[in-house]
Design an enzyme around this catalytic site. Structure first.
Site, PDB file in Angstrom:
ATOM      1  N   GLU A   1      36.228  49.593  39.641  1.00 30.68           N
ATOM      2  CA  GLU A   1      35.329  48.758  39.431  1.00 30.68           C
ATOM      3  C   GLU A   1      35.184  48.258  40.823  1.00 30.68           C
ATOM      4  O   GLU A   1      35.714  47.888  41.570  1.00 30.68           O
ATOM      5  CB  GLU A   1      35.777  47.524  38.604  1.00 30.68           C
ATOM      6  CG  GLU A   1      34.890  46.417  38.627  1.00 30.68           C
ATOM      7  CD  GLU A   1      33.553  46.578  38.149  1.00 30.68           C
ATOM      8  OE1 GLU A   1      33.480  47.429  36.852  1.00 30.68           O
ATOM      9  OE2 GLU A   1      32.631  46.331  38.725  1.00 30.68           O
ATOM     10  N   PHE A   2      33.524  48.067  41.201  1.00 30.28           N
ATOM     11  CA  PHE A   2      33.182  47.437  42.600  1.00 30.28           C
ATOM     12  C   PHE A   2      32.719  46.149  42.627  1.00 30.28           C
ATOM     13  O   PHE A   2      31.884  45.735  43.611  1.00 30.28           O
ATOM     14  CB  PHE A   2      32.132  48.641  42.955  1.00 30.28           C
ATOM     15  CG  PHE A   2      32.704  49.916  43.277  1.00 30.28           C
ATOM     16  CD1 PHE A   2      33.422  50.146  44.397  1.00 30.28           C
ATOM     17  CD2 PHE A   2      32.443  50.633  42.399  1.00 30.28           C
ATOM     18  CE1 PHE A   2      33.990  51.574  44.558  1.00 30.28           C
ATOM     19  CE2 PHE A   2      32.847  52.121  42.268  1.00 30.28           C
ATOM     20  CZ  PHE A   2      33.723  52.405  43.519  1.00 30.28           C
TER      21      PHE A   2
ATOM     22  N   LYS B   1      37.579  54.215  45.797  1.00 29.55           N
ATOM     23  CA  LYS B   1      37.564  52.883  45.613  1.00 29.55           C
ATOM     24  C   LYS B   1      38.411  52.092  46.642  1.00 29.55           C
ATOM     25  O   LYS B   1      38.020  51.355  47.507  1.00 29.55           O
ATOM     26  CB  LYS B   1      38.353  52.325  44.197  1.00 29.55           C
ATOM     27  CG  LYS B   1      38.693  51.091  44.099  1.00 29.55           C
ATOM     28  CD  LYS B   1      37.504  49.930  44.133  1.00 29.55           C
ATOM     29  CE  LYS B   1      38.050  48.472  44.187  1.00 29.55           C
ATOM     30  NZ  LYS B   1      36.992  47.419  44.285  1.00 29.55           N
TER      31      LYS B   1
ATOM     32  N   ASN C   1      36.835  49.920  49.964  1.00 34.12           N
ATOM     33  CA  ASN C   1      37.424  48.539  50.177  1.00 34.12           C
ATOM     34  C   ASN C   1      37.967  48.843  51.437  1.00 34.12           C
ATOM     35  O   ASN C   1      37.846  47.774  52.505  1.00 34.12           O
ATOM     36  CB  ASN C   1      38.413  48.278  49.074  1.00 34.12           C
ATOM     37  CG  ASN C   1      37.771  47.566  48.118  1.00 34.12           C
ATOM     38  OD1 ASN C   1      36.840  47.219  48.028  1.00 34.12           O
ATOM     39  ND2 ASN C   1      38.862  46.887  47.105  1.00 34.12           N
TER      40      ASN C   1
ATOM     41  N   CYS D   1      42.099  41.976  46.749  1.00 32.37           N
ATOM     42  CA  CYS D   1      41.438  43.199  46.607  1.00 32.37           C
ATOM     43  C   CYS D   1      41.811  43.817  48.178  1.00 32.37           C
ATOM     44  O   CYS D   1      42.798  44.888  48.239  1.00 32.37           O
ATOM     45  CB  CYS D   1      40.166  43.699  46.150  1.00 32.37           C
ATOM     46  SG  CYS D   1      40.049  43.171  44.354  1.00 32.37           S
TER      47      CYS D   1
ATOM     48  N   LYS E   1      45.709  44.168  49.513  1.00 34.44           N
ATOM     49  CA  LYS E   1      46.441  45.040  48.903  1.00 34.44           C
ATOM     50  C   LYS E   1      46.283  46.366  48.859  1.00 34.44           C
ATOM     51  O   LYS E   1      46.685  47.335  48.911  1.00 34.44           O
ATOM     52  CB  LYS E   1      47.022  44.582  47.428  1.00 34.44           C
ATOM     53  CG  LYS E   1      45.872  44.954  46.510  1.00 34.44           C
ATOM     54  CD  LYS E   1      46.252  44.503  45.052  1.00 34.44           C
ATOM     55  CE  LYS E   1      45.126  44.737  43.987  1.00 34.44           C
ATOM     56  NZ  LYS E   1      44.376  46.024  43.914  1.00 34.44           N
TER      57      LYS E   1
ATOM     58  N   ARG F   1      44.221  34.176  45.945  1.00 33.84           N
ATOM     59  CA  ARG F   1      45.028  35.154  46.497  1.00 33.84           C
ATOM     60  C   ARG F   1      45.038  35.373  47.938  1.00 33.84           C
ATOM     61  O   ARG F   1      43.787  36.140  48.168  1.00 33.84           O
ATOM     62  CB  ARG F   1      45.076  36.253  45.380  1.00 33.84           C
ATOM     63  CG  ARG F   1      45.692  35.975  44.224  1.00 33.84           C
ATOM     64  CD  ARG F   1      45.565  37.020  42.976  1.00 33.84           C
ATOM     65  NE  ARG F   1      44.155  37.082  42.546  1.00 33.84           N
ATOM     66  CZ  ARG F   1      43.953  37.826  41.343  1.00 33.84           C
ATOM     67  NH1 ARG F   1      44.703  38.718  40.968  1.00 33.84           N
ATOM     68  NH2 ARG F   1      42.734  38.040  41.037  1.00 33.84           N
TER      69      ARG F   1
HETATM   70  P1  NAD Z   1      44.194  39.364  37.269  1.00 35.50           P
HETATM   71  O1  NAD Z   1      45.235  39.101  37.707  1.00 35.50           O
HETATM   72  O2  NAD Z   1      42.891  38.200  37.683  1.00 35.50           O
HETATM   73  O3  NAD Z   1      44.005  39.778  35.805  1.00 35.50           O
HETATM   74  C1  NAD Z   1      44.820  40.558  35.109  1.00 35.50           C
HETATM   75  C2  NAD Z   1      45.105  40.264  33.677  1.00 35.50           C
HETATM   76  O4  NAD Z   1      45.764  41.170  33.213  1.00 35.50           O
HETATM   77  C3  NAD Z   1      45.767  38.820  33.503  1.00 35.50           C
HETATM   78  O5  NAD Z   1      44.857  38.151  32.671  1.00 35.50           O
HETATM   79  C4  NAD Z   1      46.934  39.280  33.043  1.00 35.50           C
HETATM   80  O6  NAD Z   1      47.544  38.252  31.775  1.00 35.50           O
HETATM   81  C5  NAD Z   1      46.585  40.633  31.946  1.00 35.50           C
HETATM   82  N1  NAD Z   1      47.877  41.118  31.930  1.00 35.50           N
HETATM   83  C6  NAD Z   1      48.961  41.658  32.418  1.00 35.50           C
HETATM   84  N2  NAD Z   1      49.785  42.316  31.888  1.00 35.50           N
HETATM   85  C7  NAD Z   1      49.234  42.673  30.582  1.00 35.50           C
HETATM   86  C8  NAD Z   1      49.574  43.203  29.610  1.00 35.50           C
HETATM   87  N3  NAD Z   1      50.858  44.042  29.409  1.00 35.50           N
HETATM   88  N4  NAD Z   1      48.788  43.273  28.259  1.00 35.50           N
HETATM   89  C9  NAD Z   1      47.731  42.646  28.496  1.00 35.50           C
HETATM   90  N5  NAD Z   1      47.262  41.847  29.600  1.00 35.50           N
HETATM   91  C10 NAD Z   1      47.953  42.005  30.832  1.00 35.50           C
HETATM   92  O7  NAD Z   1      43.368  40.923  38.074  1.00 35.50           O
HETATM   93  P2  NAD Z   1      41.791  41.234  38.434  1.00 35.50           P
HETATM   94  O8  NAD Z   1      41.527  40.637  39.605  1.00 35.50           O
HETATM   95  O9  NAD Z   1      40.944  41.146  37.234  1.00 35.50           O
HETATM   96  O10 NAD Z   1      41.986  43.053  38.713  1.00 35.50           O
HETATM   97  C11 NAD Z   1      42.576  43.635  37.834  1.00 35.50           C
HETATM   98  C12 NAD Z   1      42.415  45.047  38.475  1.00 35.50           C
HETATM   99  O11 NAD Z   1      41.101  45.384  38.887  1.00 35.50           O
HETATM  100  C13 NAD Z   1      43.378  45.151  40.019  1.00 35.50           C
HETATM  101  O12 NAD Z   1      43.679  46.691  39.779  1.00 35.50           O
HETATM  102  C14 NAD Z   1      42.426  44.897  41.126  1.00 35.50           C
HETATM  103  O13 NAD Z   1      42.830  45.589  42.186  1.00 35.50           O
HETATM  104  C15 NAD Z   1      40.914  45.574  40.175  1.00 35.50           C
HETATM  105  N6  NAD Z   1      39.929  45.138  40.956  1.00 35.50           N
HETATM  106  C16 NAD Z   1      39.734  43.720  41.096  1.00 35.50           C
HETATM  107  C17 NAD Z   1      38.525  43.047  41.534  1.00 35.50           C
HETATM  108  C18 NAD Z   1      38.548  41.628  41.966  1.00 35.50           C
HETATM  109  O14 NAD Z   1      37.362  41.197  42.410  1.00 35.50           O
HETATM  110  N7  NAD Z   1      39.175  40.869  41.261  1.00 35.50           N
HETATM  111  C19 NAD Z   1      37.519  43.797  42.025  1.00 35.50           C
HETATM  112  C20 NAD Z   1      37.574  45.208  41.615  1.00 35.50           C
HETATM  113  C21 NAD Z   1      38.548  45.781  41.301  1.00 35.50           C
END
Ligand code: NAD
Length: 432
Positions: free
Chosen positions: A149-150, A205, A209, A261, A264, A329
Site C-alpha cells: 500500500e502506498f 514498497k 519509502n 512507516c 521502521k 508514532r
Molecule cells: P495500525 O497499527 O494503524 O493498525 C493495525 C491494526 O491491526 C490495529 O487496529 C490492530 O488492532 C489490528 N490487529 C493487530 N493484530 C491483529 C489480529 N491478530 N487480528 C486482527 N487485527 C489485528 O497499522 P497501519 O498503520 O494501518 O499499518 C498496517 C501495515 O500497513 C503496516 O505494515 C504498515 O507498515 C503498512 N503501511 C502503513 C501505512 C500508513 O500510512 N500507516 C501506509 C502504507 C503501508
C-alpha cells in the site's frame, strides 16, 4: 465482490471503506474489541480527512461491517486483505508475528478458495512464509498475493481512490485476474496496475519509502550545511527542484521524518540487506542523520537561553508526525519534548488532532492548550514541530501579547525570516 480486511488501522480501515465505496461487500476484522465496538457504533476510530463520510455512507448501505471474529471475516471474504502491523523488532527487522500469527489461523479456518492479500509492508520472502503458514493446516486451495500500500496518512482516502499505481505481486493467474477486477474502478483514468512477482512487489514498497526518506534526509543535510556557510535552503530547494529529474516534492527540510512507516521501513530494508550479505551504506547514513535531525532545534534553543532551560516555559505547536493526521508514532515533536523536559523546561502543547494520543503516552508530564494561542500564554518561547495549515498565517500581534518573550524556533520553516525580524521576533528556522 466479497472482501475481508484483517486489521483496521490507517491502512485496513481506509482499504475496507474505499473498497465498500465501489460496491464491494466488506467485513473488517480487528482484535481490538473496543475499537470494533466503536466502529459498530459508527464512530471512526482514527482521524483521516474524508474518511468519516465514506465510512458512514457504506455502513448505512450495508456494505461495510465490523467484527472481532476472524472466522466470520473469512467465511464472508473471497479476497482477504492482511493490513496488520509490522513494527520494528529489537534488531531493526520487521516483526512478522502479527502476519504469521493470523496466517496460521487462516489455514485452520478457510473452507473454500481464497486470495490472501498481503497489504502490510513486509520484507522480501514474506509471501512465501505466509503461504507456508497457511498451507500447514489448509484443506482447500488458496493463493497469496503481495499488494503493498502506498497511501499517505492525511491523504489516505484520496490516495486509495485515485492511486498513482497499484502494485500486485503474484504467481497465480487466477489471483491476478481477481485483483485486476477489484481494482478496475480505481484506475479508470489510466494509472497502471503493475503486475510483477511477489518478491519484487515486496521490495518495491521498501525501495519507495527508503528513497523518499533519503531524499528528505539529503535536503536536511543541505539545510544544515546552509546554516554553516550562510546559504538559504529555500533558494537552493527551488533552484534544485525545478530540475524535472529531481522534482519539487520531498525537498522541504525540517526536523526529520517520523511516522509509522519511514523510520521502521528504512531500518527493515537495512537489516534485510545485512541478513543477505549486503551493506546498504546509504540507508545506514539516512538512519543516523535522521536521528540527529529530530533534535536539531535543541542546541538552538539551549544556545538562546544560555544553556539554562530550568523553569523555562515552552509552547509547542504540532505533535503529530505530520499535518492532517493524529498519528504520533516516531513524531519528531516527541523527541524534542523529551529533550526539553530533561533540561528542566515545562511544556504546554497544542495540536488540532493528536493531543489525545500524546496525553495517553505522556500523561501529565506536559500540559495541553485548548487552542493554538493557549499554548503561548506566558511562554518563554514557541517551538513549531508540525506544519498544520492553521499555523501558517497566525495573528502575530496576539502571539506577541501572549508570549513572555517574542521567540520562535520553527522546525518547519513556516515563516519568512525577514518578515519575522520586522515583526520583532527572535526567529530561528532550518537552513536559512
Ligand atoms: P495500525 O497499527 O494503524 O493498525 C493495525 C491494526 O491491526 C490495529 O487496529 C490492530 O488492532 C489490528 N490487529 C493487530 N493484530 C491483529 C489480529 N491478530 N487480528 C486482527 N487485527 C489485528 O497499522 P497501519 O498503520 O494501518 O499499518 C498496517 C501495515 O500497513 C503496516 O505494515 C504498515 O507498515 C503498512 N503501511 C502503513 C501505512 C500508513 O500510512 N500507516 C501506509 C502504507 C503501508
Amino acid at each position: 465482490m466479497k472482501i475481508a480486511v484483517i486489521g483496521t488501522g490507517y491502512v485496513g480501515l481506509v482499504t475496507g471503506t474505499c473498497l465498500a465505496e465501489t460496491g464491494n461487500e466488506v467485513v473488517c476484522v480487528d482484535i481490538d474489541l473496543k475499537k470494533v465496538q466503536k466502529m459498530q457504533n459508527e464512530e471512526v476510530p482514527i482521524y483521516e480527512p474524508h474518511l468519516d463520510v465514506l465510512f458512514e455512507r457504506n455502513i448505512q448501505g450495508k456494505r461495510l461491517r465490523f467484527t472481532t471474529s476472524l472466522d466470520e471475516g473469512l467465511s464472508h471474504g473471497d479476497i482477504v486483505f492482511l493490513a496488520l502491523p509490522t513494527p520494528e523488532d529489537e534488531d531493526g527487522s520487521a516483526d512478522l508475528k502479527y502476519i504469521l500469527g493470523v496466517a496460521n489461523e487462516i489455514g485452520k479456518l478457510i473452507k473454500s478458495y481464497k486470495v490472501i492479500v498481503d497489504k502490510s509492508t513486509v520484507p522480501v520472502g514474506t509471501s512465501e512464509k505466509v503461504r507456508e503458514a497457511i498451507a500447514k493446516n489448509a484443506k482447500c486451495d488458496f493463493d497469496v498475493v503481495s499488494n503493498p500500500e502506498f497511501l499517505r496518512e492525511g491523504f489516505a482516502v484520496d490516495d486509495f481512490l485515485k492511486p498513482e499505481r497499484i502494485v500486485v505481486g503474484s504467481n497465480s493467474n487466477r489471483a491476478t485476474r481477481l485483483m485486476e477486477k477489484l481494482y478496475k474502478p480505481f484506475v479508470r483514468s489510466g494509472n497502471p496496475v503493475i503486475i510483477m512477482d511477489e518478491k519484487s512487489a515486496e521490495l518495491t514498497k521498501y525501495a519507495a519509502n527508503s528513497f523518499l526518506a533519503a531524499k528528505i534526509t539529503f535536503m536536511n543535510e543541505i539545510a544544515n550545511f546552509c546554516e554553516l556557510v550562510g546559504a538559504d535552503v529555500d533558494k537552493v530547494r527551488i533552484g534544485m527542484g525545478t530540475d524535472s529529474r529531481i522534482g519539487k516534492r520531498f525537498l522541504f527540510p525540517g526536523i526529520g521524518y517520523g511516522g509509522s512507516c519511514f523510520p521502521k521501513d528504512v531500518k527493515a530494508l537495512h537489516k534485510s540487506g545485512k541478513d543477505s550479505g549486503y551493506d546498504f551504506q546509504i540507508l545506514d547514513s539516512v538512519i543516523k542523520v535522521n536521528q540527529k535531525q529530530k533534535t536539531v532545534l535543541i542546541p538552538k534553543i539551549k544556545n538562546y537561553f544560555n544553556n539554562n532551560l530550568k523553569g523555562k516555559k515552552i509552547g509547542v505547536w504540532g505533535l503529530a508526525f505530520k499535518p492532517e493526521t493524529d498519528d504520533i508514532r516516531e513524531a519528531p515533536a516527541l523527541y524534542i519534548i523529551y529533550e526539553l523536559l530533561a533540561s528542566g523546561a515545562t511544556i504546554t502543547a497544542f495540536d488540532p488532532e493528536a493531543m489525545e494520543n500524546v496525553e495517553r503516552k505522556l500523561g501529565n508530564k506536559i500540559s495541553f492548550a485548548h487552542g493554538m494561542y493557549g499554548a503561548l500564554e506566558d511562554a518563554d518561547a514557541l517551538v513549531i514541530c508540525t506544519e498544520w495549515g492553521i499555523f501558517r498565517n497566525p495573528n502575530f500581534n496576539v502571539m506577541k501579547e501572549l508570549l513572555r518573550d517574542n521567540v520562535i524556533f520553527d522546525g518547519r520553516n513556516l515563516y519568512d525570516p525577514q518578515e519575522m525580524k520586522e515583526e520583532g521576533f527572535h526567529y530561528e528556522s532550518i537552513g536559512r
